[in-house]
Scaffold this motif. Sequence first.
Motif, PDB file in Angstrom:
ATOM      1  N   ASP A  92       0.958  -1.347   0.017  1.00  0.00           N
ATOM      2  CA  ASP A  92      -0.039  -0.021  -0.039  1.00  0.00           C
ATOM      3  C   ASP A  92       1.038   1.243   0.081  1.00  0.00           C
ATOM      4  O   ASP A  92       1.754   1.628   0.892  1.00  0.00           O
ATOM      5  N   ALA A  93       0.860   1.920  -0.959  1.00  0.00           N
ATOM      6  CA  ALA A  93       1.691   3.067  -1.469  1.00  0.00           C
ATOM      7  C   ALA A  93       1.539   4.217  -0.368  1.00  0.00           C
ATOM      8  O   ALA A  93       2.322   5.013  -0.257  1.00  0.00           O
ATOM      9  N   THR A  94       0.551   4.085   0.563  1.00  0.00           N
ATOM     10  CA  THR A  94      -0.108   5.299   1.135  1.00  0.00           C
ATOM     11  C   THR A  94       0.525   5.027   2.759  1.00  0.00           C
ATOM     12  O   THR A  94       0.076   5.954   3.573  1.00  0.00           O
ATOM     13  N   VAL A  95       1.035   3.835   2.845  1.00  0.00           N
ATOM     14  CA  VAL A  95       1.622   3.432   4.343  1.00  0.00           C
ATOM     15  C   VAL A  95       2.474   4.550   5.020  1.00  0.00           C
ATOM     16  O   VAL A  95       3.367   5.088   4.123  1.00  0.00           O
ATOM     17  N   PRO A 151       2.363   7.860   5.989  1.00  0.00           N
ATOM     18  CA  PRO A 151       2.280   9.043   5.368  1.00  0.00           C
ATOM     19  C   PRO A 151       3.068  10.176   5.965  1.00  0.00           C
ATOM     20  O   PRO A 151       3.681  11.032   5.092  1.00  0.00           O
ATOM     21  N   HIS A 209       6.698   9.988   4.467  1.00  0.00           N
ATOM     22  CA  HIS A 209       6.965  10.015   2.955  1.00  0.00           C
ATOM     23  C   HIS A 209       7.912  11.231   2.839  1.00  0.00           C
ATOM     24  O   HIS A 209       7.886  12.315   3.300  1.00  0.00           O
ATOM     25  N   HIS A 251       6.458   0.948  -5.014  1.00  0.00           N
ATOM     26  CA  HIS A 251       5.808   2.387  -4.774  1.00  0.00           C
ATOM     27  C   HIS A 251       5.989   2.833  -3.554  1.00  0.00           C
ATOM     28  O   HIS A 251       6.257   4.171  -3.515  1.00  0.00           O
ATOM     29  N   LEU A 252       5.773   2.142  -2.487  1.00  0.00           N
ATOM     30  CA  LEU A 252       5.918   2.650  -1.043  1.00  0.00           C
ATOM     31  C   LEU A 252       7.162   3.161  -0.800  1.00  0.00           C
ATOM     32  O   LEU A 252       7.535   4.077  -0.195  1.00  0.00           O
ATOM     33  N   ASN A 259       8.026   6.560  -2.108  1.00  0.00           N
ATOM     34  CA  ASN A 259       7.461   7.368  -1.547  1.00  0.00           C
ATOM     35  C   ASN A 259       8.110   7.844  -0.085  1.00  0.00           C
ATOM     36  O   ASN A 259       8.065   8.646   0.178  1.00  0.00           O
TER      37      ASN A 259
END
Length: 278
Positions: free
Chosen positions: A169-172, A174, A177, A223-224, A227
């Motif tokens: 999950d690329a949003t983990v 945040p 980032h 992706h994560l 980020n």
Amino acid sequence: MRTLGEALRDATDILQQAAVASPLNDARLIAAHLLGCGPLNVALHMRDEVPAGFDEAVSRRAQREPLQHILGSAPMGALDLHVGPGVFVPRPETEVLADWAVRRGRGVDKPVVVDLCTGSGALAAYLAHELVDARVTAVELDPGAAAWAARNFSEFTPGVELVIGDATDATVLPDLHGRVDIVVSNPPYVPETGDLEPEVYRDPHMAVFSGAGGMDVIDEMVHLIFNLLKPGGVMGVEHDDTTSELVLDVFTRHGGFTDVAVLNDLTGRARFVTASKL
């Protein structure tokens, strides 16, 4: 009286017949554990009585129960981490990745480090132990494995932050980032197969296997990682010894990384990929 020396000979024969890879070594480690001494000191007890529980432990090992489950621990650098059913047992080769990350972190003031798919907390604990000024965050999806990591962090490296999250999950994370100096991961990476050593199947399936080609998690995790890293930040990922070119391609094709390279294990096998964020 049956002596420990006699019991070790019997145990070695039993484990050899069970196709255990290192029968004498495993028997000695079981004896050392029960005696509360180092493996080299077992030789001082060869004429002593067999310690209670030795034959039972050997029988468990002969059924190909992982030695680390029997001992309740697995070494990771200077640490003996708690492990057991429900968590992936750290392997010695992962220390190569840990040492690489420590070297990269030595020149950074208060490095920010993230360990994705932490499992027992092996990489995170190793790095927090060696990089005493680092801020280390560990991410694990499986609550059962995370419970083992929490136990290890509490005992060995209480400053590590543990987060339940999915590395694909690329949003983990945040808040981190664009702020992370080092990302490491020993993710699930083994291609789905039924012909591995029996001990492998005692580890949680989700911690070992990653689709037919072993690449499902790594394909998405890139992706994560991108980020999280700050420009110039570095990452290292462990992979199967059959997928090095595929992992190199994932990070090269992404376009956000430079210096994408192979890192070999101590036997010379390509087992890790490292890179820097542009």
